[in-house]
Write an enzyme that holds these catalytic residues in place. Sequence first.
Site, PDB file in Angstrom:
ATOM      1  N   TYR A 162      45.684  67.242  55.879  1.00  0.00           N
ATOM      2  CA  TYR A 162      46.303  66.281  54.949  1.00  0.00           C
ATOM      3  C   TYR A 162      46.516  64.933  55.640  1.00  0.00           C
ATOM      4  O   TYR A 162      47.527  64.267  55.431  1.00  0.00           O
ATOM      5  CB  TYR A 162      47.614  66.817  54.377  1.00  0.00           C
ATOM      6  CG  TYR A 162      47.389  67.905  53.363  1.00  0.00           C
ATOM      7  CD1 TYR A 162      47.259  67.630  52.019  1.00  0.00           C
ATOM      8  CD2 TYR A 162      47.263  69.234  53.774  1.00  0.00           C
ATOM      9  CE1 TYR A 162      47.020  68.636  51.103  1.00  0.00           C
ATOM     10  CE2 TYR A 162      47.022  70.245  52.868  1.00  0.00           C
ATOM     11  CZ  TYR A 162      46.904  69.938  51.533  1.00  0.00           C
ATOM     12  OH  TYR A 162      46.660  70.934  50.636  1.00  0.00           O
ATOM     13  N   HIS A 277      36.610  75.104  47.473  1.00  0.00           N
ATOM     14  CA  HIS A 277      37.938  74.488  47.554  1.00  0.00           C
ATOM     15  C   HIS A 277      38.645  74.511  46.202  1.00  0.00           C
ATOM     16  O   HIS A 277      39.744  75.038  46.075  1.00  0.00           O
ATOM     17  CB  HIS A 277      37.848  73.059  48.075  1.00  0.00           C
ATOM     18  CG  HIS A 277      39.192  72.379  48.126  1.00  0.00           C
ATOM     19  ND1 HIS A 277      40.235  72.882  48.871  1.00  0.00           N
ATOM     20  CD2 HIS A 277      39.669  71.275  47.487  1.00  0.00           C
ATOM     21  CE1 HIS A 277      41.296  72.108  48.706  1.00  0.00           C
ATOM     22  NE2 HIS A 277      40.989  71.129  47.866  1.00  0.00           N
ATOM     23  N   HIS A 287      46.198  70.993  38.582  1.00  0.00           N
ATOM     24  CA  HIS A 287      44.759  70.980  38.890  1.00  0.00           C
ATOM     25  C   HIS A 287      43.921  71.703  37.841  1.00  0.00           C
ATOM     26  O   HIS A 287      42.863  72.251  38.164  1.00  0.00           O
ATOM     27  CB  HIS A 287      44.500  71.580  40.276  1.00  0.00           C
ATOM     28  CG  HIS A 287      45.282  70.905  41.372  1.00  0.00           C
ATOM     29  ND1 HIS A 287      45.057  69.592  41.723  1.00  0.00           N
ATOM     30  CD2 HIS A 287      46.293  71.365  42.162  1.00  0.00           C
ATOM     31  CE1 HIS A 287      45.888  69.264  42.711  1.00  0.00           C
ATOM     32  NE2 HIS A 287      46.649  70.316  42.975  1.00  0.00           N
ATOM     33  N   HIS A 314      43.202  74.449  47.067  1.00  0.00           N
ATOM     34  CA  HIS A 314      43.488  73.337  46.152  1.00  0.00           C
ATOM     35  C   HIS A 314      44.814  73.495  45.408  1.00  0.00           C
ATOM     36  O   HIS A 314      45.665  72.598  45.463  1.00  0.00           O
ATOM     37  CB  HIS A 314      42.337  73.180  45.163  1.00  0.00           C
ATOM     38  CG  HIS A 314      42.290  71.853  44.472  1.00  0.00           C
ATOM     39  ND1 HIS A 314      42.349  70.656  45.137  1.00  0.00           N
ATOM     40  CD2 HIS A 314      42.155  71.538  43.151  1.00  0.00           C
ATOM     41  CE1 HIS A 314      42.262  69.657  44.271  1.00  0.00           C
ATOM     42  NE2 HIS A 314      42.149  70.159  43.066  1.00  0.00           N
ATOM     43  N   HIS A 316      48.438  74.922  45.140  1.00  0.00           N
ATOM     44  CA  HIS A 316      49.377  75.385  46.159  1.00  0.00           C
ATOM     45  C   HIS A 316      50.232  76.523  45.604  1.00  0.00           C
ATOM     46  O   HIS A 316      51.454  76.413  45.433  1.00  0.00           O
ATOM     47  CB  HIS A 316      50.216  74.215  46.659  1.00  0.00           C
ATOM     48  CG  HIS A 316      49.363  73.114  47.203  1.00  0.00           C
ATOM     49  ND1 HIS A 316      48.578  73.267  48.326  1.00  0.00           N
ATOM     50  CD2 HIS A 316      49.131  71.856  46.743  1.00  0.00           C
ATOM     51  CE1 HIS A 316      47.918  72.149  48.549  1.00  0.00           C
ATOM     52  NE2 HIS A 316      48.223  71.278  47.598  1.00  0.00           N
TER      53      HIS A 316
END
Length: 409
Positions: A162, A277, A287, A314, A316
């Site tokens: 990150y 991912h 997402h 991707h 969490h």
Amino acid sequence: MEFHASTDFEEYPLPPRVFFTPHHGSASDPQQVHISIGGIDRIRVTWITDDKTVPSTVEYGTEPGTYLSKASGDNNSSYKFLPYTSGSIHHVSTGPLEPNTTYYYRCGGHGPEFSFKTPPSTLPLEIAIVGGFGQSDWTKSTLQGLGSKDYDLLLLPGDLSYANNRQPLWDSFGGLVEPVASRRPWMVTQGNHDMESYLVDEAESFMAYNARWLMPYKQSGSTSNLYYSFDVAGGVHIIMLGSCTEFELGSDQYKWLVADLDAIDRKATPWVIVSVHMPWYNTNYEHQGDGEGMRLAMEELLYRARVDVVFAGHVHAYERFTRIYDNEAYPSGPIYITIGTGGFQGGIELSFKEPKPALSMHRDARFGHGRLRILDAKRAHWSWHPNDSDVAEDEVWLTCLAAAPEDES
């Protein structure tokens, strides 16, 4: 324990700090040491030094302090991003090595001794899986969980440091994971947070990722470090796909995947595992639809090849689906598992759609990791281990699709 509403966020507070892991050794001492599978009976050792004169060499042997073998790398590179210049990045392939054997090694002739254990040449095989690490207290907890029980290799489906353009955070992440990543192979694929967003060209936008986390893409016939495959334990083929590079019909990645799947002999290699991912199936509110384009382009390829499991990051949170093909339950479709639960400092993503769709088998809004233990050519056991639990919170037995009747396809 499952969280479904944003009001539950107070039950999962933000960590008190984000770690920055400094280097306290000399300029010649190795930093950010990690290993990866570099091909059949090969382990690649990667590290960084501030001293650019340190040779790219690894001394190694099966006894502590006794190095009967030595390998050299063909590069000693660095990269620049805006005002930042990396240290000297070393990649050295060691081998041929014996399977299931502990080796002791030293990098560049300086610093401490490390050790790694090679994967076995036959089943059983234990794979740890987790994505979305970051550098928080939660990350440290996940790393502690990984280290509490042995495994043969780790799959990381994207979003490592990150850094988000802040290059020193790549260095910090490398230092944070070194105690674990220097001991067992870490096989990674890229995530959207591994990009340098200021740059448009793909080669440049993954400049740091490609320079620091070199994977065995050339050995698998790929032309990009963003997607590749490898074999392990004499019965498992693992495909690491790139969600953040072109994947459409006719793209290089698509054509490579077709060829890679066609080359698998399921009698010799019964298990096929895929990592992406961005999840293709997701009942978390976050997402939604991010992996849909890739699913539409590639799902049929995986289904017809009878891929056993697809892991994603991707999101969490943790979610395990039943076997699926084209949004329906199919006995010969892959099991889809989302496990972007490494410790992202922005927090867990708590809100799932209700009622729970029938395709979703288990959901959990906690950080943690998973383990896939492949026992033989027919059976494997999956378990999910949240950081705040001493026991597995989700478990399921898998039957290899290569052993299933063809009329189930």
